[in-house]
Design a protein around this motif. Sequence first.
Motif, PDB file in Angstrom:
ATOM      1  N   PRO A 357       0.818  -1.221   0.000  1.00  0.00           N
ATOM      2  CA  PRO A 357       0.000   0.000   0.000  1.00  0.00           C
ATOM      3  C   PRO A 357       0.847   1.266   0.000  1.00  0.00           C
ATOM      4  CG  PRO A 357      -0.919  -1.603   1.503  1.00  0.00           C
ATOM      5  CD  PRO A 357       0.395  -2.171   1.047  1.00  0.00           C
ATOM      6  N   LEU A 358       0.436   2.247  -0.808  1.00  0.00           N
ATOM      7  CA  LEU A 358       1.175   3.498  -0.960  1.00  0.00           C
ATOM      8  C   LEU A 358       0.471   4.639  -0.226  1.00  0.00           C
ATOM      9  CD1 LEU A 358       1.873   3.282  -4.810  1.00  0.00           C
ATOM     10  CD2 LEU A 358       3.550   2.905  -3.000  1.00  0.00           C
ATOM     11  N   ASP A 359       1.270   5.584   0.262  1.00  0.00           N
ATOM     12  CA  ASP A 359       0.710   6.800   0.854  1.00  0.00           C
ATOM     13  C   ASP A 359       0.365   7.823  -0.219  1.00  0.00           C
ATOM     14  OD1 ASP A 359       1.032   5.780   3.416  1.00  0.00           O
ATOM     15  OD2 ASP A 359       3.085   6.544   3.578  1.00  0.00           O
ATOM     16  N   LYS A 360       1.128   7.802  -1.308  1.00  0.00           N
ATOM     17  CA  LYS A 360       0.927   8.745  -2.394  1.00  0.00           C
ATOM     18  C   LYS A 360       1.025   7.995  -3.721  1.00  0.00           C
ATOM     19  CE  LYS A 360       3.136  12.626   0.018  1.00  0.00           C
ATOM     20  NZ  LYS A 360       4.236  13.630  -0.071  1.00  0.00           N
ATOM     21  N   THR A 361       0.424   8.580  -4.762  1.00  0.00           N
ATOM     22  CA  THR A 361       0.606   8.001  -6.095  1.00  0.00           C
ATOM     23  C   THR A 361       2.082   8.074  -6.479  1.00  0.00           C
ATOM     24  OG1 THR A 361       0.156  10.132  -7.149  1.00  0.00           O
ATOM     25  CG2 THR A 361      -1.714   8.630  -6.851  1.00  0.00           C
ATOM     26  N   ALA A 362       2.495   7.166  -7.320  1.00  0.00           N
ATOM     27  CA  ALA A 362       3.904   7.099  -7.717  1.00  0.00           C
ATOM     28  C   ALA A 362       4.011   6.739  -9.190  1.00  0.00           C
ATOM     29  CB  ALA A 362       4.647   6.085  -6.861  1.00  0.00           C
ATOM     30  N   GLU A 363       5.144   7.107  -9.776  1.00  0.00           N
ATOM     31  CA  GLU A 363       5.414   6.755 -11.167  1.00  0.00           C
ATOM     32  C   GLU A 363       6.702   5.944 -11.228  1.00  0.00           C
ATOM     33  OE1 GLU A 363       5.555  10.320 -13.447  1.00  0.00           O
ATOM     34  OE2 GLU A 363       3.425  10.769 -13.175  1.00  0.00           O
ATOM     35  N   VAL A 364       6.649   4.837 -11.963  1.00  0.00           N
ATOM     36  CA  VAL A 364       7.828   3.983 -12.115  1.00  0.00           C
ATOM     37  C   VAL A 364       8.020   3.649 -13.586  1.00  0.00           C
ATOM     38  CG1 VAL A 364       7.638   2.971  -9.805  1.00  0.00           C
ATOM     39  CG2 VAL A 364       6.518   1.860 -11.753  1.00  0.00           C
ATOM     40  N   GLN A 365       9.233   3.326 -13.921  1.00  0.00           N
ATOM     41  CA  GLN A 365       9.557   2.898 -15.286  1.00  0.00           C
ATOM     42  C   GLN A 365      10.211   1.529 -15.222  1.00  0.00           C
ATOM     43  OE1 GLN A 365      11.354   5.616 -18.326  1.00  0.00           O
ATOM     44  NE2 GLN A 365      13.073   4.190 -18.219  1.00  0.00           N
ATOM     45  N   LEU A 366       9.627   0.573 -15.951  1.00  0.00           N
ATOM     46  CA  LEU A 366      10.188  -0.776 -16.041  1.00  0.00           C
ATOM     47  C   LEU A 366      10.849  -0.927 -17.396  1.00  0.00           C
ATOM     48  CD1 LEU A 366       8.700  -4.098 -14.864  1.00  0.00           C
ATOM     49  CD2 LEU A 366       9.446  -3.903 -17.238  1.00  0.00           C
ATOM     50  N   THR A 367      12.074  -1.424 -17.410  1.00  0.00           N
ATOM     51  CA  THR A 367      12.841  -1.583 -18.648  1.00  0.00           C
ATOM     52  C   THR A 367      13.289  -3.026 -18.793  1.00  0.00           C
ATOM     53  OG1 THR A 367      13.652   0.694 -18.478  1.00  0.00           O
ATOM     54  CG2 THR A 367      14.820  -0.780 -19.994  1.00  0.00           C
ATOM     55  N   LEU A 368      13.105  -3.595 -19.986  1.00  0.00           N
ATOM     56  CA  LEU A 368      13.579  -4.941 -20.288  1.00  0.00           C
ATOM     57  C   LEU A 368      14.739  -4.842 -21.266  1.00  0.00           C
ATOM     58  CD1 LEU A 368      10.196  -6.862 -20.733  1.00  0.00           C
ATOM     59  CD2 LEU A 368      11.587  -6.615 -18.667  1.00  0.00           C
ATOM     60  N   VAL A 369      15.783  -5.612 -21.001  1.00  0.00           N
ATOM     61  CA  VAL A 369      17.003  -5.530 -21.794  1.00  0.00           C
ATOM     62  C   VAL A 369      17.375  -6.910 -22.325  1.00  0.00           C
ATOM     63  CG1 VAL A 369      19.439  -4.864 -21.811  1.00  0.00           C
ATOM     64  CG2 VAL A 369      17.821  -3.641 -20.327  1.00  0.00           C
ATOM     65  N   SER A 370      17.609  -6.989 -23.635  1.00  0.00           N
ATOM     66  CA  SER A 370      18.172  -8.184 -24.273  1.00  0.00           C
ATOM     67  C   SER A 370      19.412  -7.753 -25.037  1.00  0.00           C
ATOM     68  CB  SER A 370      17.170  -8.828 -25.233  1.00  0.00           C
ATOM     69  OG  SER A 370      16.097  -9.400 -24.528  1.00  0.00           O
ATOM     70  N   THR A 371      20.489  -8.478 -24.891  1.00  0.00           N
ATOM     71  CA  THR A 371      21.772  -8.102 -25.475  1.00  0.00           C
ATOM     72  C   THR A 371      21.662  -7.872 -26.981  1.00  0.00           C
ATOM     73  OG1 THR A 371      22.927  -9.383 -23.786  1.00  0.00           O
ATOM     74  CG2 THR A 371      24.181  -8.779 -25.751  1.00  0.00           C
ATOM     75  N   GLY A 372      22.154  -6.712 -27.417  1.00  0.00           N
ATOM     76  CA  GLY A 372      22.209  -6.401 -28.838  1.00  0.00           C
ATOM     77  C   GLY A 372      20.915  -5.881 -29.423  1.00  0.00           C
ATOM     78  N   LEU A 373      19.882  -5.696 -28.597  1.00  0.00           N
ATOM     79  CA  LEU A 373      18.584  -5.217 -29.085  1.00  0.00           C
ATOM     80  C   LEU A 373      18.175  -3.960 -28.340  1.00  0.00           C
ATOM     81  CD1 LEU A 373      16.676  -8.623 -29.306  1.00  0.00           C
ATOM     82  CD2 LEU A 373      17.549  -7.277 -31.221  1.00  0.00           C
ATOM     83  N   PRO A 374      17.314  -3.147 -28.936  1.00  0.00           N
ATOM     84  CA  PRO A 374      16.862  -1.937 -28.239  1.00  0.00           C
ATOM     85  C   PRO A 374      16.128  -2.281 -26.948  1.00  0.00           C
ATOM     86  CG  PRO A 374      16.269  -1.876 -30.577  1.00  0.00           C
ATOM     87  CD  PRO A 374      16.734  -3.255 -30.296  1.00  0.00           C
ATOM     88  N   GLU A 375      16.325  -1.460 -25.941  1.00  0.00           N
ATOM     89  CA  GLU A 375      15.596  -1.642 -24.696  1.00  0.00           C
ATOM     90  C   GLU A 375      14.127  -1.275 -24.911  1.00  0.00           C
ATOM     91  OE1 GLU A 375      17.482   0.846 -21.860  1.00  0.00           O
ATOM     92  OE2 GLU A 375      19.327  -0.332 -21.740  1.00  0.00           O
ATOM     93  N   THR A 376      13.255  -1.904 -24.130  1.00  0.00           N
ATOM     94  CA  THR A 376      11.839  -1.547 -24.171  1.00  0.00           C
ATOM     95  C   THR A 376      11.417  -1.056 -22.792  1.00  0.00           C
ATOM     96  OG1 THR A 376      11.267  -3.874 -23.759  1.00  0.00           O
ATOM     97  CG2 THR A 376      11.242  -3.108 -26.038  1.00  0.00           C
ATOM     98  N   GLU A 377      10.581  -0.037 -22.786  1.00  0.00           N
ATOM     99  CA  GLU A 377      10.201   0.607 -21.538  1.00  0.00           C
ATOM    100  C   GLU A 377       8.693   0.599 -21.353  1.00  0.00           C
ATOM    101  OE1 GLU A 377      11.791   4.496 -21.861  1.00  0.00           O
ATOM    102  OE2 GLU A 377      13.878   3.887 -21.548  1.00  0.00           O
TER     103      GLU A 377
END
Length: 460
Positions: A357-377
């Motif tokens: 449970p959070l006290d305030k709203t929050a923003e997060v960024q999840l990033t997936l990484v595969s070697t030699g390929l562009p990251e996706t967010e």
Amino acid sequence: MAWQWIKVFVCLSVCVIFAVVGEEALTNKCADFNTTWKENRQGTKFQIQYLLLTRNNADCASLFSQDCLNHTQKHTTYFNSSLPTKVIVHGYRALGTKPSWVSGLAQALLWEEDVNVLVVDWVFGASFAYNRVVENYKEVALQISILINQLTVYGSTLESFHFIGVSLGAHVCGFVGTLFKGKLGRITGLDPAGPMFKSADPSDRLDSSDALFVEAIHTDSDYFGISIPVGHTDFFLNGGMDQAGCARSQFSSIFIYFPVYGYVICDHMRALHVYMSSLNGSCPLIGFPCSSYEKFLAGECINCDGPFNGTCPQIGLLKNSGITASPLPNQEKVYLLTTASAPYCTHHILVKLKVSPLDKTAEVQLTLVSTGLPETELKLKLTTDQTMFIKVMGHPEQLCKIDTMQLKNTGARFYRQGDIHFESICISEFPQTRGMDQLCVKNINIRRGVLWSHDFVQVC
């Protein structure tokens, strides 16, 4: 246009014959589009022509001609009535120039299947004012129907014809199908045109009744493409608008009813390029049925049960897009994500985050990484009234080849957000990869401005 007149016109026009132009054969010149800017200005008669490509003349098109005054029937050497026939129909051509993509599409079709490829060149009637061009599309369809009638005399069957129409060309294909009462084998509409068709009667636009199987790929449904389903199955790529890697022009809306730049807008043409890319079979482009794009992104539609009987439709040349359900679904929207460049395929990753449970709203960024390929967010806004968040994101590599997952608390600096505690973060792929259920990490604390990272062990 009265139906009785149409039937009479078709019946009286069975004298159509086909021949490779003699002068072309003698000089070994390849047939090409008729660039008609000058002729159009001079007001010469409306005309269309047909270019034929087969595996025997894949690099040098032959010209089919129609001449009712010549009573000697001569069938072109290259056309084989025992093979399926792909009919390519372009759309609006603002400046009377030939479509540069036709050769690439024809070559891709011939590489994939041994077929006849007939290209309809109606540049003459597809140029200049869009509203005038729309007035011509039924006349084009009528002339094409005469060609199809004559080819059936030579042994082709209606079921063997697969029409592929781009933009306005999709509606031309639809009206051909109407003239043959839906007995054509297949119609593929590549971002069927929207202006002047969004409110049209189904008989006046592409519709699922126009062929035994009708499919459409939508990539610009908020501007130049149509926003409603028009086939048995309608693929909405990235929701059907705003394609990855395409910059939206601030002037696009000016040309909605007079699209001077309709064929150079990235979103609108993406349907064509994705379809061409799918023909090489390098990776599957699978759609998932869902009532809306928002629900798809929320992870509510991750299988193909229901009207598809568990088999997901796939862009390409599989029979009925790979659908095995009977009867066929009708006007079913399916959604998929794509990348910004060929082959456009992406793996659909389902992300599940369980948050304390959070006290305030929050923003997060999840990033997936595969070697030699562009990251996706994936950017997420976490609210105080939720503890479970489920989202869909695309990644260029399959789940077992994801090397690293990263998380970052991206809330504004002046907004004093405390640490975020994730009870678990799980990622899985759908359709599910054999032997690979999901990857999970538990008990994670994310501090403001500090990047959290976790490496996965390769399991492929």
